[in-house]
Motif scaffolding. Structure first.
Motif, mmCIF file in Angstrom:
data_model
loop_
_atom_site.group_PDB
_atom_site.id
_atom_site.type_symbol
_atom_site.label_atom_id
_atom_site.label_comp_id
_atom_site.label_asym_id
_atom_site.label_seq_id
_atom_site.Cartn_x
_atom_site.Cartn_y
_atom_site.Cartn_z
ATOM 1 N N CYS A 66 0.853 -1.185 0.000
ATOM 2 C CA CYS A 66 0.000 0.000 0.000
ATOM 3 C C CYS A 66 0.889 1.235 0.000
ATOM 4 O O CYS A 66 2.057 1.188 0.368
ATOM 5 N N GLY A 67 0.332 2.342 -0.449
ATOM 6 C CA GLY A 67 1.073 3.595 -0.509
ATOM 7 C C GLY A 67 0.229 4.647 -1.199
ATOM 8 O O GLY A 67 -0.792 4.337 -1.819
ATOM 9 N N ASN A 68 0.705 5.883 -1.123
ATOM 10 C CA ASN A 68 -0.074 6.994 -1.667
ATOM 11 C C ASN A 68 0.370 7.427 -3.061
ATOM 12 O O ASN A 68 -0.316 8.226 -3.699
ATOM 13 N N ASP A 69 1.523 6.917 -3.540
ATOM 14 C CA ASP A 69 2.065 7.376 -4.804
ATOM 15 C C ASP A 69 2.081 6.233 -5.817
ATOM 16 O O ASP A 69 2.687 5.178 -5.569
ATOM 17 N N ALA A 70 1.453 6.438 -6.944
ATOM 18 C CA ALA A 70 1.312 5.370 -7.942
ATOM 19 C C ALA A 70 2.656 4.957 -8.530
ATOM 20 O O ALA A 70 2.913 3.771 -8.752
ATOM 21 N N LYS A 71 3.537 5.926 -8.804
ATOM 22 C CA LYS A 71 4.836 5.591 -9.392
ATOM 23 C C LYS A 71 5.687 4.787 -8.416
ATOM 24 O O LYS A 71 6.393 3.851 -8.812
ATOM 25 N N ALA A 72 5.634 5.146 -7.147
ATOM 26 C CA ALA A 72 6.394 4.396 -6.142
ATOM 27 C C ALA A 72 5.876 2.971 -6.043
ATOM 28 O O ALA A 72 6.662 2.007 -5.966
ATOM 29 N N LYS A 73 4.567 2.817 -6.066
ATOM 30 C CA LYS A 73 4.005 1.460 -6.005
ATOM 31 C C LYS A 73 4.345 0.672 -7.266
ATOM 32 O O LYS A 73 4.537 -0.548 -7.202
#
Length: 209
Positions: A149-156
């Motif tokens: 899980c995370g808030n940033d699409a590129k990081a995920k």
């Protein structure tokens, strides 16, 4: 990718060792190259450079945080991530294998507060290190799942690519606030395996229709 590891114990070593064999460049991020954990890691794999924390972060595409949760605040103080992905592999565990933050918020959200210029992704916490060393289950035709899980699409997307390299199927559970539930999955796994005697070679699978 170039991957920096803050923390090179059981979890950090298992991930770093496999990811290196898959073609990624590994840096151990540590202020003391003669620490017990660094010497033990280099004794098993001598090919990794050791760099001070900020230097390693600056050189990396993705940074892994794989330390005990209790030292996170001190370690992250003053570090600059400049929008890089920070993979939170930590678990806030309290007395009696309870949630160390009383389930009021997740450890990953604390990490995000401590590193506001990083894109934090929670991953690699729902199993013990055994399933990071070896996640192959050839008797089944379903890949083991890695919940993130995370808030940033590129990081995920970066973490998803690493999962694919490692042979995991990624299940993106949503925003970083979902990390509290993943941390409870960790506690469930620990109670079943470390305390309950189940095999550590136990993973979750995802079936879709």
């Amino acid at each position: 990718m170039t991957l920096a590891f803050i923390g090179i114990g059981n979890v950090g070593f298992a991930l770093a060792n496999r990811l290196q064999h898959l073609g990624h460049q590994i840096i151990i991020a540590h202020q003391d190259g003669n620490s017990d954990s660094v010497r033990e890691a280099l004794g098993q794999n001598p090919h990794w450079p050791v760099q001070p924390l900020q230097m390693a972060i600056d050189a990396a595409d993705v940074v892994f945080l794989a330390t005990p949760f209790k030292v996170v605040s001190e370690l992250l103080s003053g570090l600059q991530f400049k929008g890089k992905t920070l993979v939170d592999c930590t678990n806030p565990v309290g007395p009696g294998v309870s949630h160390g933050l009383k389930s009021e918020r997740s450890g990953a959200e604390v990490v995000q507060e401590l590193a506001p210029d990083a894109h934090v992704v929670k991953a690699y916490t729902i199993y013990g290190y055994e399933n990071l060393e070896d996640n192959s289950f050839p008797q089944y035709n379903v890949k083991p799942a890695m919940f993130i899980c995370g808030n940033d699409a590129k990081a995920k997307a970066q973490v998803t690519q690493l999962n694919t390299d490692l042979g995991f199927e990624t299940l993106d559970t949503g925003a970083l606030s979902q990390a509290l539930h993943l941390e409870h999955m960790t506690l469930l796994w620990v109670k079943m395996v470390r305390m309950g005697g189940s095999s550590p070679r136990m993973v979750w699978g995802v079936l879709r229709e």
